[in-house]
Design a protein around this motif. Sequence first.
Motif, short mmCIF file in Angstrom:
data_model
loop_
_atom_site.label_atom_id
_atom_site.label_comp_id
_atom_site.label_asym_id
_atom_site.label_seq_id
_atom_site.Cartn_x
_atom_site.Cartn_y
_atom_site.Cartn_z
N MET A 14 0.83 -1.20 0.00
CA MET A 14 0.00 0.00 0.00
C MET A 14 0.87 1.25 0.00
N ILE A 15 1.83 1.33 0.94
CA ILE A 15 2.71 2.50 1.03
C ILE A 15 4.15 2.00 1.05
N THR A 16 4.97 2.59 0.20
CA THR A 16 6.40 2.29 0.19
C THR A 16 7.15 3.60 0.34
N VAL A 17 7.98 3.69 1.38
CA VAL A 17 8.74 4.90 1.68
C VAL A 17 10.22 4.59 1.54
N SER A 18 10.89 5.37 0.70
CA SER A 18 12.34 5.25 0.54
C SER A 18 12.91 6.66 0.44
N ILE A 19 13.31 7.20 1.58
CA ILE A 19 13.81 8.57 1.67
C ILE A 19 15.33 8.55 1.81
N THR A 20 16.00 9.28 0.95
CA THR A 20 17.46 9.41 1.06
C THR A 20 17.81 10.50 2.07
N GLU A 21 17.13 11.65 1.94
CA GLU A 21 17.34 12.72 2.90
C GLU A 21 16.24 13.77 2.79
N LYS A 22 16.05 14.48 3.90
CA LYS A 22 15.18 15.65 3.94
C LYS A 22 15.95 16.74 4.65
#
Length: 206
Positions: free
Chosen positions: A1-9
């Motif tokens: 349903m939800i896939t989160v792949s954050i490198t940076e914020k």
Amino acid sequence: MITVSITEKRFGDDRVLGPIAFEVAAGETVALVGPSGIGKSTLLRLVSGIDTDFTGQIHRPDAIAMVFQEPTLLPWRSALDNLTLLHPGLPRDRALAALDEVGLSGKDTLFPGQLSLGQQRRLALARAFAGQPDLLIMDEPFVSLDAAAADRMLTLTEALIARHQPATLFVTHDMAEATRLAHRTLTLETGPNGAQLAGTTKDRTT
């Protein structure tokens, strides 16, 4: 349903979130915990699409509802209007049923200022679920309630999630809330490159 792949914020030169990756399945409830100021609410804003200024990828459904720390209601509109204005085309009978579902039957003509804080929180829940979301995001939805009111809201939220089965991601500072509502708990901690996930705790079975 939800896939989160954050490198940076980043906020300017400050890297607030480092590499973060996780998934939330359909019908699963995931809690996000961590110390104040570490970036939990920032992460929710990224997942919801409110903030798109980050490096990485997030895949989410289109039907999203959010419940904030404050009810964020329209004070100049009735309880019923707070549902129908956010969800154009929502039939009146369905809006009234949504109010009834959270214990606000007969209060459709009242304005938010005429409701208690607990009732305002219930109205915010009704507004969220009236849109039949595939993804529900909640940012400390029980904060500032006394113990008895918080317990009633937890019971109501449990029932609504069980009935509607959205994928749910919520921030809390209370591990008891996480254990009660969530299938899994993700913990954010300070890392060398911004906040990152420290680990996952399994709270209950589906």
